[in-house]
Scaffold this active site. Structure first.
Site, PDB file in Angstrom:
ATOM      1  N   CYS A  45       6.184  -0.266   7.494  1.00  0.00           N
ATOM      2  CA  CYS A  45       5.824   0.929   6.733  1.00  0.00           C
ATOM      3  C   CYS A  45       7.019   1.351   5.899  1.00  0.00           C
ATOM      4  O   CYS A  45       8.138   1.394   6.401  1.00  0.00           O
ATOM      5  CB  CYS A  45       5.419   2.057   7.689  1.00  0.00           C
ATOM      6  SG  CYS A  45       4.930   3.563   6.821  1.00  0.00           S
ATOM      7  N   LEU A  46       6.767   1.655   4.634  1.00  0.00           N
ATOM      8  CA  LEU A  46       7.860   2.061   3.748  1.00  0.00           C
ATOM      9  C   LEU A  46       8.501   3.367   4.227  1.00  0.00           C
ATOM     10  O   LEU A  46       9.643   3.636   3.895  1.00  0.00           O
ATOM     11  CB  LEU A  46       7.339   2.220   2.314  1.00  0.00           C
ATOM     12  CG  LEU A  46       6.823   0.915   1.672  1.00  0.00           C
ATOM     13  CD1 LEU A  46       6.151   1.213   0.346  1.00  0.00           C
ATOM     14  CD2 LEU A  46       7.966  -0.080   1.498  1.00  0.00           C
ATOM     15  N   HIS A  64      -1.973   7.595   7.439  1.00  0.00           N
ATOM     16  CA  HIS A  64      -1.018   8.467   6.731  1.00  0.00           C
ATOM     17  C   HIS A  64      -1.683   9.777   6.318  1.00  0.00           C
ATOM     18  O   HIS A  64      -1.059  10.836   6.354  1.00  0.00           O
ATOM     19  CB  HIS A  64      -0.469   7.784   5.477  1.00  0.00           C
ATOM     20  CG  HIS A  64       0.659   6.829   5.727  1.00  0.00           C
ATOM     21  ND1 HIS A  64       1.859   7.227   6.281  1.00  0.00           N
ATOM     22  CD2 HIS A  64       0.790   5.502   5.489  1.00  0.00           C
ATOM     23  CE1 HIS A  64       2.671   6.172   6.365  1.00  0.00           C
ATOM     24  NE2 HIS A  64       2.047   5.111   5.901  1.00  0.00           N
ATOM     25  N   GLY A  92       0.840  -1.190   0.000  1.00  0.00           N
ATOM     26  CA  GLY A  92       0.000   0.000   0.000  1.00  0.00           C
ATOM     27  C   GLY A  92       0.879   1.244   0.000  1.00  0.00           C
ATOM     28  O   GLY A  92       2.059   1.169   0.361  1.00  0.00           O
ATOM     29  N   HIS A 104      -4.117   1.538   8.094  1.00  0.00           N
ATOM     30  CA  HIS A 104      -2.734   2.033   8.118  1.00  0.00           C
ATOM     31  C   HIS A 104      -2.581   3.201   7.128  1.00  0.00           C
ATOM     32  O   HIS A 104      -1.993   4.234   7.463  1.00  0.00           O
ATOM     33  CB  HIS A 104      -1.793   0.861   7.764  1.00  0.00           C
ATOM     34  CG  HIS A 104      -0.355   1.230   7.566  1.00  0.00           C
ATOM     35  ND1 HIS A 104       0.641   0.816   8.421  1.00  0.00           N
ATOM     36  CD2 HIS A 104       0.265   1.955   6.606  1.00  0.00           C
ATOM     37  CE1 HIS A 104       1.802   1.282   7.993  1.00  0.00           C
ATOM     38  NE2 HIS A 104       1.606   1.973   6.886  1.00  0.00           N
ATOM     39  N   GLU A 105      -3.125   3.030   5.928  1.00  0.00           N
ATOM     40  CA  GLU A 105      -3.011   4.080   4.903  1.00  0.00           C
ATOM     41  C   GLU A 105      -3.831   5.309   5.271  1.00  0.00           C
ATOM     42  O   GLU A 105      -3.407   6.437   5.051  1.00  0.00           O
ATOM     43  CB  GLU A 105      -3.450   3.552   3.527  1.00  0.00           C
ATOM     44  CG  GLU A 105      -2.715   2.320   3.020  1.00  0.00           C
ATOM     45  CD  GLU A 105      -1.208   2.457   3.018  1.00  0.00           C
ATOM     46  OE1 GLU A 105      -0.701   3.602   3.002  1.00  0.00           O
ATOM     47  OE2 GLU A 105      -0.533   1.427   3.062  1.00  0.00           O
ATOM     48  N   GLN A 153       3.409   9.878   1.210  1.00  0.00           N
ATOM     49  CA  GLN A 153       4.691   9.161   1.299  1.00  0.00           C
ATOM     50  C   GLN A 153       5.629   9.521   0.149  1.00  0.00           C
ATOM     51  O   GLN A 153       6.840   9.306   0.249  1.00  0.00           O
ATOM     52  CB  GLN A 153       4.464   7.640   1.363  1.00  0.00           C
ATOM     53  CG  GLN A 153       3.771   7.218   2.656  1.00  0.00           C
ATOM     54  CD  GLN A 153       3.592   5.722   2.729  1.00  0.00           C
ATOM     55  OE1 GLN A 153       2.605   5.189   2.239  1.00  0.00           O
ATOM     56  NE2 GLN A 153       4.541   5.025   3.329  1.00  0.00           N
TER      57      GLN A 153
HETATM   58  O1  GNR Z   1       4.036  -2.679   2.582  1.00  0.00           O
HETATM   59  C1  GNR Z   1       3.401  -2.519   3.617  1.00  0.00           C
HETATM   60  N1  GNR Z   1       3.062  -3.601   4.370  1.00  0.00           N
HETATM   61  C2  GNR Z   1       2.202  -3.544   5.455  1.00  0.00           C
HETATM   62  C3  GNR Z   1       2.132  -4.644   6.290  1.00  0.00           C
HETATM   63  C4  GNR Z   1       1.286  -4.659   7.370  1.00  0.00           C
HETATM   64  C5  GNR Z   1       0.481  -3.556   7.617  1.00  0.00           C
HETATM   65  C6  GNR Z   1       0.541  -2.447   6.797  1.00  0.00           C
HETATM   66  C7  GNR Z   1       1.387  -2.435   5.718  1.00  0.00           C
HETATM   67  S1  GNR Z   1       1.448  -1.053   4.669  1.00  0.00           S
HETATM   68  C8  GNR Z   1       3.077  -1.150   4.071  1.00  0.00           C
HETATM   69  C9  GNR Z   1       3.302  -0.104   3.000  1.00  0.00           C
HETATM   70  C10 GNR Z   1       3.141   1.274   3.600  1.00  0.00           C
HETATM   71  O2  GNR Z   1       3.951   1.791   4.316  1.00  0.00           O
HETATM   72  N2  GNR Z   1       2.018   1.901   3.360  1.00  0.00           N
HETATM   73  O3  GNR Z   1       1.783   3.100   3.907  1.00  0.00           O
HETATM   74 NI    NI Z   2       2.908   3.163   5.736  1.00  0.00          NI
END
Ligand code: GNR
Ligand code: NI
Length: 172
Positions: free
Chosen positions: A94-95, A140, A46, A136-137, A51
């Site tokens: 998270c990236l 952000h 995601g 999670h997104e 980001q």
């Molecule tokens: O790649 C991603 N893997 C992930 C694994 C578990 C819960 C959330 C994520 S999102 C993350 C990519 C990212 O940072 N998206 O904002």
């Molecule tokens: Ni993230």
């Protein structure tokens, strides 16, 4: 289509609240294409626009991560409805918080209303990893990172590590 640089913590831009999109036009679609390229390249499942430094309420996702069978999802102006009271724990990464992982508890299912790639209104029921990833997104878009849910000590240790890595990158 191009791969953009992903911002990493600590970076004030990541704490910005993203703005709603008025209309899903060509600029937004180009942004979504670039976000998807960037996400696949990373690789991740995601990505939120902030980001890559763009404060718009846009998310892309692909849980499949199967090279030959891509299933991209696009969410513009997403709103979460009906969060389940039952919680589920997932190991999140998270990236923008490279190489750090932690178990985070969130509602185990939810409904999300959003505009798709073509600006059409959609509703999606999500559970499992999809529900976790959407939440999670969505965080952000509000300038929230998963490390914000950890204890102060754990969070500050992670930020310290990431700051050191940044300093090293600037030197070499
Ligand atoms: O790649 C991603 N893997 C992930 C694994 C578990 C819960 C959330 C994520 S999102 C993350 C990519 C990212 O940072 N998206 O904002
Ligand atoms: Ni993230």
């Amino acid at each position: 289509m191009s791969v953009k640089k992903i911002l990493t913590e600590p970076n004030k831009l990541l704490r910005q609240i993203s703005k709603s999109v008025d209309k899903v036009g060509d600029a937004e679609r180009t942004l979504m294409d670039d976000m998807l390229d960037t996400m696949y390249d990373a690789p991740g499942i995601g990505l939120a626009a902030i980001q890559i430094g763009v404060p718009k309420r846009i998310i892309v996702m692909d849980l499949g991560r199967d090279e030959d069978n891509k299933e991209p999802r696009y969410f513009v102006n997403p709103v979460i409805k009906n969060k389940n009271e039952e919680k589920a724990k997932y190991e999140e990464g998270c990236l923008s918080v490279p190489d750090q992982f932690a178990e985070i508890e969130r509602p185990n299912s939810c409904e999300v209303e959003y505009l798709d790639y073509n600006g059409k209104k959609q509703v999606l029921k999500a559970d499992g990893l999809l529900a976790t990833c959407i939440q999670h997104e969505m965080d952000h878009l509000e300038g929230i990172l998963f490390i914000d849910y950890l204890s102060k000590l754990k969070k500050s240790m992670i930020i310290k590590k990431l700051s050191k890595i940044k300093v090293k990158r600037e030197i070499f």
